[in-house]
Motif scaffolding. Structure first.
Motif, mmCIF file in Angstrom:
data_model
loop_
_atom_site.group_PDB
_atom_site.id
_atom_site.type_symbol
_atom_site.label_atom_id
_atom_site.label_comp_id
_atom_site.label_asym_id
_atom_site.label_seq_id
_atom_site.Cartn_x
_atom_site.Cartn_y
_atom_site.Cartn_z
ATOM 1 N N THR A 43 0.833 -1.200 0.000
ATOM 2 C CA THR A 43 0.000 0.000 0.000
ATOM 3 C C THR A 43 0.871 1.255 0.000
ATOM 4 O O THR A 43 1.815 1.363 0.779
ATOM 5 N N VAL A 44 0.530 2.179 -0.877
ATOM 6 C CA VAL A 44 1.239 3.453 -0.975
ATOM 7 C C VAL A 44 0.256 4.553 -0.574
ATOM 8 O O VAL A 44 -0.862 4.614 -1.097
ATOM 9 N N ARG A 74 8.260 -0.404 -9.063
ATOM 10 C CA ARG A 74 7.164 -1.334 -8.831
ATOM 11 C C ARG A 74 6.031 -0.963 -9.782
ATOM 12 O O ARG A 74 5.902 0.188 -10.190
ATOM 13 N N LEU A 75 5.212 -1.947 -10.109
ATOM 14 C CA LEU A 75 4.059 -1.709 -10.978
ATOM 15 C C LEU A 75 2.839 -1.346 -10.138
ATOM 16 O O LEU A 75 2.619 -1.930 -9.076
ATOM 17 N N VAL A 76 2.066 -0.405 -10.636
ATOM 18 C CA VAL A 76 0.827 -0.023 -9.974
ATOM 19 C C VAL A 76 -0.222 -1.085 -10.286
ATOM 20 O O VAL A 76 -0.515 -1.357 -11.450
ATOM 21 N N ALA A 78 -3.409 -1.009 -8.634
ATOM 22 C CA ALA A 78 -4.696 -0.303 -8.606
ATOM 23 C C ALA A 78 -4.511 1.069 -7.979
ATOM 24 O O ALA A 78 -3.769 1.222 -7.010
ATOM 25 N N VAL A 79 -5.198 2.053 -8.542
ATOM 26 C CA VAL A 79 -5.244 3.385 -7.951
ATOM 27 C C VAL A 79 -6.580 3.480 -7.226
ATOM 28 O O VAL A 79 -7.638 3.362 -7.839
ATOM 29 N N LEU A 80 -6.530 3.663 -5.901
ATOM 30 C CA LEU A 80 -7.746 3.686 -5.086
ATOM 31 C C LEU A 80 -8.320 5.093 -4.933
ATOM 32 O O LEU A 80 -9.530 5.273 -4.854
ATOM 33 N N SER A 81 -7.437 6.082 -4.891
ATOM 34 C CA SER A 81 -7.848 7.481 -4.767
ATOM 35 C C SER A 81 -6.645 8.347 -5.115
ATOM 36 O O SER A 81 -5.583 7.826 -5.485
ATOM 37 N N VAL A 86 -2.155 0.732 -4.765
ATOM 38 C CA VAL A 86 -1.584 -0.577 -4.430
ATOM 39 C C VAL A 86 -0.550 -0.923 -5.502
ATOM 40 O O VAL A 86 -0.796 -0.716 -6.694
ATOM 41 N N ILE A 87 0.599 -1.447 -5.067
ATOM 42 C CA ILE A 87 1.652 -1.860 -6.004
ATOM 43 C C ILE A 87 1.752 -3.387 -6.035
ATOM 44 O O ILE A 87 1.231 -4.061 -5.146
ATOM 45 N N ASN A 88 2.425 -3.915 -7.060
ATOM 46 C CA ASN A 88 2.472 -5.377 -7.257
ATOM 47 C C ASN A 88 3.279 -6.109 -6.189
ATOM 48 O O ASN A 88 3.010 -7.258 -5.877
ATOM 49 N N GLU A 89 4.288 -5.466 -5.630
ATOM 50 C CA GLU A 89 5.067 -6.065 -4.539
ATOM 51 C C GLU A 89 5.694 -4.952 -3.712
ATOM 52 O O GLU A 89 5.940 -3.857 -4.223
ATOM 53 N N PRO A 90 5.953 -5.201 -2.434
ATOM 54 C CA PRO A 90 6.509 -4.151 -1.572
ATOM 55 C C PRO A 90 7.912 -3.720 -2.019
ATOM 56 O O PRO A 90 8.636 -4.499 -2.645
ATOM 57 N N PHE A 91 8.272 -2.498 -1.681
ATOM 58 C CA PHE A 91 9.653 -2.054 -1.876
ATOM 59 C C PHE A 91 10.524 -2.803 -0.866
ATOM 60 O O PHE A 91 10.018 -3.440 0.058
#
Length: 132
Positions: A43-44, A74-76, A78-81, A86-91
């Motif tokens: 989560t970002v 990282r790949l996005v 989903a954009v929630l707002s 949300v990214i495909n995997e954590p940094f």
């Protein structure tokens, strides 16, 4: 005029080169994101960010690791707002202080001549325009 075999070969090579140049694909540039981010796993969270205007599914979000100073992408997913995605995997480590980020759009840009040869043209957004 009668064209020699050598001239014909040169013309064919030149035509082949022109076609190759027409079909050149150009990636979107890496751009500085608006605002700053922190992360928790996948989560970002953003501060003064505009995720909905700048990012979409499949785009890259890029940070400089505070631990190693190496760039991480990282790949996005989903954009929630405008302030959450949300990214495909954590940094490699969570960003616990608000940090600048960069991004790169997923869509490829085609040179205008290459676009003329295609049935569909991606204008860099999420819309595809079918040519008649």
């Amino acid at each position: 005029q009668i064209q020699s075999e050598e001239d014909k070969l040169l013309d064919e090579e030149y035509t082949s080169l022109q076609v190759e140049q027409k079909r050149q694909i150009i990636e979107h540039p890496i751009e500085l994101g608006i605002g700053r981010i922190i992360t928790s796993g996948k989560t970002v969270h953003g501060q003064d960010t505009k995720f909905q205007q700048q990012l979409g599914q499949g785009d890259k979000i890029i940070i400089t690791s505070t631990a190693t100073f190496a760039k991480e992408e990282r790949l996005v997913s989903a954009v929630l707002s405008n302030k959450s995605l949300v990214i495909n995997e954590p940094f490699s480590t969570d960003l616990i202080t608000y940090t600048q980020f960069e991004y790169q759009k997923n869509c490829l840009l085609y040179t205008s001549d290459a676009a003329d040869d295609l049935l569909c043209v991606d204008l860099g957004g999420r819309r595809i325009i079918k040519k008649k």
